[in-house]
Motif scaffolding. Sequence first.
Motif, PDB file in Angstrom:
ATOM      1  N   UNK A 123      90.473  -1.708  35.970  1.00 50.64           N
ATOM      2  CA  UNK A 123      90.276  -0.549  35.098  1.00 50.64           C
ATOM      3  C   UNK A 123      88.876  -0.500  34.491  1.00 50.64           C
ATOM      4  N   UNK A 124      88.445   0.702  34.163  1.00 50.89           N
ATOM      5  CA  UNK A 124      87.143   0.898  33.515  1.00 50.89           C
ATOM      6  C   UNK A 124      87.164   0.235  32.137  1.00 50.89           C
ATOM      7  N   UNK A 125      86.034  -0.336  31.745  1.00 55.82           N
ATOM      8  CA  UNK A 125      85.921  -1.025  30.454  1.00 55.82           C
ATOM      9  C   UNK A 125      84.889  -0.380  29.530  1.00 55.82           C
ATOM     10  N   UNK A 126      83.770   0.039  30.098  1.00 54.66           N
ATOM     11  CA  UNK A 126      82.682   0.624  29.315  1.00 54.66           C
ATOM     12  C   UNK A 126      82.171   1.866  30.015  1.00 54.66           C
ATOM     13  N   UNK A 127      81.634   2.807  29.223  1.00 55.56           N
ATOM     14  CA  UNK A 127      81.194   4.079  29.770  1.00 55.56           C
ATOM     15  C   UNK A 127      80.041   4.632  28.941  1.00 55.56           C
ATOM     16  N   UNK A 128      79.054   5.163  29.629  1.00 55.58           N
ATOM     17  CA  UNK A 128      77.942   5.846  28.980  1.00 55.58           C
ATOM     18  C   UNK A 128      77.527   7.002  29.872  1.00 55.58           C
ATOM     19  N   UNK A 129      77.379   8.190  29.286  1.00 56.68           N
ATOM     20  CA  UNK A 129      76.975   9.373  30.034  1.00 56.68           C
ATOM     21  C   UNK A 129      75.694   9.917  29.421  1.00 56.68           C
ATOM     22  N   UNK A 130      74.730  10.240  30.288  1.00 59.12           N
ATOM     23  CA  UNK A 130      73.473  10.858  29.856  1.00 59.12           C
ATOM     24  C   UNK A 130      73.450  12.273  30.408  1.00 59.12           C
ATOM     25  N   UNK A 131      73.376  13.249  29.506  1.00 60.26           N
ATOM     26  CA  UNK A 131      73.301  14.640  29.927  1.00 60.26           C
ATOM     27  C   UNK A 131      71.844  15.041  30.021  1.00 60.26           C
ATOM     28  N   UNK A 132      71.429  15.479  31.197  1.00 63.25           N
ATOM     29  CA  UNK A 132      70.052  15.888  31.424  1.00 63.25           C
ATOM     30  C   UNK A 132      69.857  17.335  30.986  1.00 63.25           C
ATOM     31  N   UNK A 133      68.610  17.743  30.809  1.00 62.65           N
ATOM     32  CA  UNK A 133      68.331  19.123  30.399  1.00 62.65           C
ATOM     33  C   UNK A 133      68.792  20.124  31.459  1.00 62.65           C
ATOM     34  N   UNK A 134      68.926  19.679  32.703  1.00 61.87           N
ATOM     35  CA  UNK A 134      69.404  20.551  33.787  1.00 61.87           C
ATOM     36  C   UNK A 134      70.917  20.758  33.730  1.00 61.87           C
ATOM     37  N   UNK A 135      71.600  19.987  32.882  1.00 63.83           N
ATOM     38  CA  UNK A 135      73.057  20.077  32.796  1.00 63.83           C
ATOM     39  C   UNK A 135      73.776  19.033  33.620  1.00 63.83           C
ATOM     40  N   UNK A 136      73.024  18.303  34.471  1.00 63.29           N
ATOM     41  CA  UNK A 136      73.624  17.220  35.260  1.00 63.29           C
ATOM     42  C   UNK A 136      73.983  16.060  34.347  1.00 63.29           C
ATOM     43  N   UNK A 137      74.909  15.245  34.815  1.00 63.33           N
ATOM     44  CA  UNK A 137      75.335  14.074  34.050  1.00 63.33           C
ATOM     45  C   UNK A 137      75.129  12.815  34.870  1.00 63.33           C
ATOM     46  N   UNK A 138      74.397  11.877  34.296  1.00 68.86           N
ATOM     47  CA  UNK A 138      74.258  10.536  34.874  1.00 68.86           C
ATOM     48  C   UNK A 138      75.199   9.625  34.106  1.00 68.86           C
ATOM     49  N   UNK A 139      75.991   8.881  34.845  1.00 65.22           N
ATOM     50  CA  UNK A 139      77.032   8.068  34.234  1.00 65.22           C
ATOM     51  C   UNK A 139      76.886   6.622  34.665  1.00 65.22           C
ATOM     52  N   UNK A 140      77.099   5.708  33.729  1.00 55.47           N
ATOM     53  CA  UNK A 140      77.186   4.282  34.034  1.00 55.47           C
ATOM     54  C   UNK A 140      78.570   3.827  33.586  1.00 55.47           C
ATOM     55  N   UNK A 141      79.295   3.213  34.518  1.00 55.38           N
ATOM     56  CA  UNK A 141      80.645   2.728  34.257  1.00 55.38           C
ATOM     57  C   UNK A 141      80.679   1.236  34.568  1.00 55.38           C
ATOM     58  N   UNK A 142      81.362   0.489  33.723  1.00 51.13           N
ATOM     59  CA  UNK A 142      81.613  -0.920  33.990  1.00 51.13           C
ATOM     60  C   UNK A 142      83.122  -1.109  34.083  1.00 51.13           C
TER      61      UNK A 142
END
Length: 168
Positions: A123-142
């Motif tokens: 299962x996922x333990x940690x999550x961080x999402x970065x929303x770019x000015x273009x509306x795209x989302x970069x996500x890091x999941x552990x």
Amino acid sequence: AVPICGGDSVAFELSKAKKEGASSGGPFRLMPWQRTSGVVAVGNGATTAVLGLSAQGLKLLRTFDGTAVVGPIVSVHEDEVGQPVAVAITEKEGTRIQLMDPASGNAQPAMHAAGYSADDRGPAQLLLVHELSSGEHRTVVSAADHSFAGILGGKVMWAREEALASVR
């Protein structure tokens, strides 16, 4: 029940979350808090309940089947009030990520990223999402196996796992 911050000692029942969940997985435990303002998650392995915290008390926002993790969204629009939070669930098919409004519990349609699954990672333990000015989302999941994945849109861009990642 003993109040944490004063007031009446009223126990918060998760009976609604238990009814909405697929099956009972035992007692609910607090999930890791990741600086999501006004939002926490509790889970029991079978169901995760996302709760809103306010001056009025706890409010059940949404339940998810399985183990979900709630994380912050770092945005270029930091001046917005009521920033949404991100919810990630690793499943057999891959990772499902949704953005959720903490005021109402409404969630945007899920983004699915194949290639980073619960069968391989846990299962996922940690999550961080970065929303770019273009509306795209970069996500890091552990995940539970201490691996990390970088996800852009619905595609796993990279995954990192170390043989000694959990050595302390």
